[in-house]
Write a protein that holds these residues in place. Structure first.
Motif, PDB file in Angstrom:
ATOM      1  N   GLU A   9       0.800  -1.225   0.000  1.00 19.48           N
ATOM      2  CA  GLU A   9       0.000   0.000   0.000  1.00 19.48           C
ATOM      3  C   GLU A   9       0.836   1.280   0.000  1.00 19.48           C
ATOM      4  OE1 GLU A   9      -1.139  -0.007   4.684  1.00 19.48           O
ATOM      5  OE2 GLU A   9      -2.144  -1.433   3.380  1.00 19.48           O
ATOM      6  N   TRP A  10       2.150   1.170  -0.080  1.00 22.41           N
ATOM      7  CA  TRP A  10       3.042   2.327  -0.174  1.00 22.41           C
ATOM      8  C   TRP A  10       3.678   2.377  -1.563  1.00 22.41           C
ATOM      9  CZ3 TRP A  10       3.677   6.189   3.291  1.00 22.41           C
ATOM     10  CH2 TRP A  10       3.155   5.984   4.558  1.00 22.41           C
ATOM     11  N   ALA A  11       3.793   3.580  -2.101  1.00 22.80           N
ATOM     12  CA  ALA A  11       4.478   3.778  -3.382  1.00 22.80           C
ATOM     13  C   ALA A  11       5.638   4.738  -3.148  1.00 22.80           C
ATOM     14  CB  ALA A  11       3.524   4.344  -4.421  1.00 22.80           C
ATOM     15  N   ARG A  12       6.753   4.501  -3.823  1.00 27.45           N
ATOM     16  CA  ARG A  12       7.952   5.319  -3.642  1.00 27.45           C
ATOM     17  C   ARG A  12       8.488   5.709  -5.014  1.00 27.45           C
ATOM     18  NH1 ARG A  12      12.434   2.034  -0.862  1.00 27.45           N
ATOM     19  NH2 ARG A  12      12.231   0.929  -2.816  1.00 27.45           N
ATOM     20  N   PHE A  13       8.888   6.973  -5.141  1.00 27.95           N
ATOM     21  CA  PHE A  13       9.479   7.415  -6.394  1.00 27.95           C
ATOM     22  C   PHE A  13      10.464   8.546  -6.144  1.00 27.95           C
ATOM     23  CE2 PHE A  13       5.458   9.519  -5.725  1.00 27.95           C
ATOM     24  CZ  PHE A  13       5.717  10.853  -5.969  1.00 27.95           C
ATOM     25  N   GLY A  14      11.475   8.618  -6.991  1.00 32.37           N
ATOM     26  CA  GLY A  14      12.465   9.678  -6.912  1.00 32.37           C
ATOM     27  C   GLY A  14      12.118  10.805  -7.862  1.00 32.37           C
ATOM     28  N   HIS A  33       1.122   6.842   0.734  1.00 30.39           N
ATOM     29  CA  HIS A  33       0.306   5.717   1.187  1.00 30.39           C
ATOM     30  C   HIS A  33      -1.007   5.760   0.419  1.00 30.39           C
ATOM     31  CE1 HIS A  33      -2.510   3.563   3.894  1.00 30.39           C
ATOM     32  NE2 HIS A  33      -1.485   2.737   3.908  1.00 30.39           N
ATOM     33  N   VAL A  34      -1.367   4.632  -0.165  1.00 30.26           N
ATOM     34  CA  VAL A  34      -2.579   4.529  -0.973  1.00 30.26           C
ATOM     35  C   VAL A  34      -3.596   3.675  -0.225  1.00 30.26           C
ATOM     36  CG1 VAL A  34      -3.517   3.850  -3.211  1.00 30.26           C
ATOM     37  CG2 VAL A  34      -1.172   4.713  -3.066  1.00 30.26           C
ATOM     38  N   THR A  35      -4.790   4.225  -0.033  1.00 30.06           N
ATOM     39  CA  THR A  35      -5.855   3.496   0.665  1.00 30.06           C
ATOM     40  C   THR A  35      -6.425   2.405  -0.238  1.00 30.06           C
ATOM     41  OG1 THR A  35      -7.646   4.917  -0.126  1.00 30.06           O
ATOM     42  CG2 THR A  35      -6.489   5.623   1.881  1.00 30.06           C
ATOM     43  N   PRO A  36      -7.186   1.468   0.330  1.00 31.93           N
ATOM     44  CA  PRO A  36      -7.822   0.431  -0.501  1.00 31.93           C
ATOM     45  C   PRO A  36      -8.722   1.014  -1.594  1.00 31.93           C
ATOM     46  CG  PRO A  36      -7.893  -0.232   1.789  1.00 31.93           C
ATOM     47  CD  PRO A  36      -7.382   1.186   1.762  1.00 31.93           C
ATOM     48  N   GLY A  37      -9.259   2.217  -1.374  1.00 30.92           N
ATOM     49  CA  GLY A  37     -10.103   2.867  -2.371  1.00 30.92           C
ATOM     50  C   GLY A  37      -9.322   3.603  -3.441  1.00 30.92           C
ATOM     51  N   GLY A  38      -7.981   3.632  -3.321  1.00 31.57           N
ATOM     52  CA  GLY A  38      -7.142   4.276  -4.326  1.00 31.57           C
ATOM     53  C   GLY A  38      -6.781   5.724  -4.037  1.00 31.57           C
ATOM     54  N   ASP A  39      -7.177   6.230  -2.858  1.00 32.18           N
ATOM     55  CA  ASP A  39      -6.846   7.610  -2.494  1.00 32.18           C
ATOM     56  C   ASP A  39      -5.496   7.666  -1.792  1.00 32.18           C
ATOM     57  OD1 ASP A  39      -9.338   8.631  -3.383  1.00 32.18           O
ATOM     58  OD2 ASP A  39     -10.268   7.994  -1.499  1.00 32.18           O
ATOM     59  N   ILE A  40      -4.819   8.798  -1.916  1.00 28.29           N
ATOM     60  CA  ILE A  40      -3.572   9.034  -1.185  1.00 28.29           C
ATOM     61  C   ILE A  40      -3.938   9.717   0.122  1.00 28.29           C
ATOM     62  CG2 ILE A  40      -1.419  10.342  -1.154  1.00 28.29           C
ATOM     63  CD1 ILE A  40      -1.318  10.001  -4.201  1.00 28.29           C
ATOM     64  N   ASP A  41      -3.546   9.113   1.250  1.00 24.36           N
ATOM     65  CA  ASP A  41      -3.866   9.726   2.535  1.00 24.36           C
ATOM     66  C   ASP A  41      -2.637  10.149   3.339  1.00 24.36           C
ATOM     67  OD1 ASP A  41      -2.996   7.207   3.307  1.00 24.36           O
ATOM     68  OD2 ASP A  41      -4.685   6.804   4.619  1.00 24.36           O
ATOM     69  N   GLU A  42      -1.439   9.806   2.866  1.00 27.49           N
ATOM     70  CA  GLU A  42      -0.200  10.248   3.506  1.00 27.49           C
ATOM     71  C   GLU A  42       0.860  10.463   2.440  1.00 27.49           C
ATOM     72  OE1 GLU A  42       1.522   8.492   7.211  1.00 27.49           O
ATOM     73  OE2 GLU A  42      -0.139   7.080   6.911  1.00 27.49           O
ATOM     74  N   ILE A  43       1.662  11.514   2.637  1.00 26.65           N
ATOM     75  CA  ILE A  43       2.803  11.777   1.758  1.00 26.65           C
ATOM     76  C   ILE A  43       4.019  12.073   2.654  1.00 26.65           C
ATOM     77  CG2 ILE A  43       3.773  13.280  -0.013  1.00 26.65           C
ATOM     78  CD1 ILE A  43       0.902  13.996  -0.810  1.00 26.65           C
ATOM     79  N   VAL A  44       5.120  11.392   2.373  1.00 29.49           N
ATOM     80  CA  VAL A  44       6.372  11.621   3.082  1.00 29.49           C
ATOM     81  C   VAL A  44       7.401  12.054   2.038  1.00 29.49           C
ATOM     82  CG1 VAL A  44       8.144  10.612   4.554  1.00 29.49           C
ATOM     83  CG2 VAL A  44       5.772   9.807   4.738  1.00 29.49           C
ATOM     84  N   VAL A  45       8.039  13.206   2.278  1.00 32.37           N
ATOM     85  CA  VAL A  45       8.981  13.761   1.307  1.00 32.37           C
ATOM     86  C   VAL A  45      10.369  13.827   1.935  1.00 32.37           C
ATOM     87  CG1 VAL A  45       9.560  15.796  -0.069  1.00 32.37           C
ATOM     88  CG2 VAL A  45       7.168  15.153   0.253  1.00 32.37           C
ATOM     89  N   PHE A  46      11.347  13.307   1.219  1.00 29.07           N
ATOM     90  CA  PHE A  46      12.766  13.419   1.597  1.00 29.07           C
ATOM     91  C   PHE A  46      13.432  14.224   0.487  1.00 29.07           C
ATOM     92  CE2 PHE A  46      11.252   9.440   3.386  1.00 29.07           C
ATOM     93  CZ  PHE A  46      11.671   9.535   4.702  1.00 29.07           C
TER      94      PHE A  46
END
Length: 51
Positions: A9-14, A33-46
């Motif tokens: 349920e997590w996606a990562r990209f540079g 973080h992608v919910t079961p419904g396909g929505d993004i509910d968390e974003i972590v930025v480095f």
């Protein structure tokens, strides 16, 4: 072509911001973080400035 690593349920990209000459100004990795419904509910930025 950009690649997204999405284990579960997590996606990562540079990413990278460049100036007009192609010199890298800022680089980073985002994780979302992608919910079961396909929505993004968390974003972590480095982010980091290249040396």
């Amino acid at each position: 072509m950009p690649r997204v690593d999405a284990p579960g349920e997590w996606a990562r990209f540079g990413w990278r911001y460049e100036d007009a000459s192609g010199r890298s100004l800022l680089t980073g990795t985002d994780m979302v973080h992608v919910t079961p419904g396909g929505d993004i509910d968390e974003i972590v930025v480095f982010a980091d400035r290249p040396e």
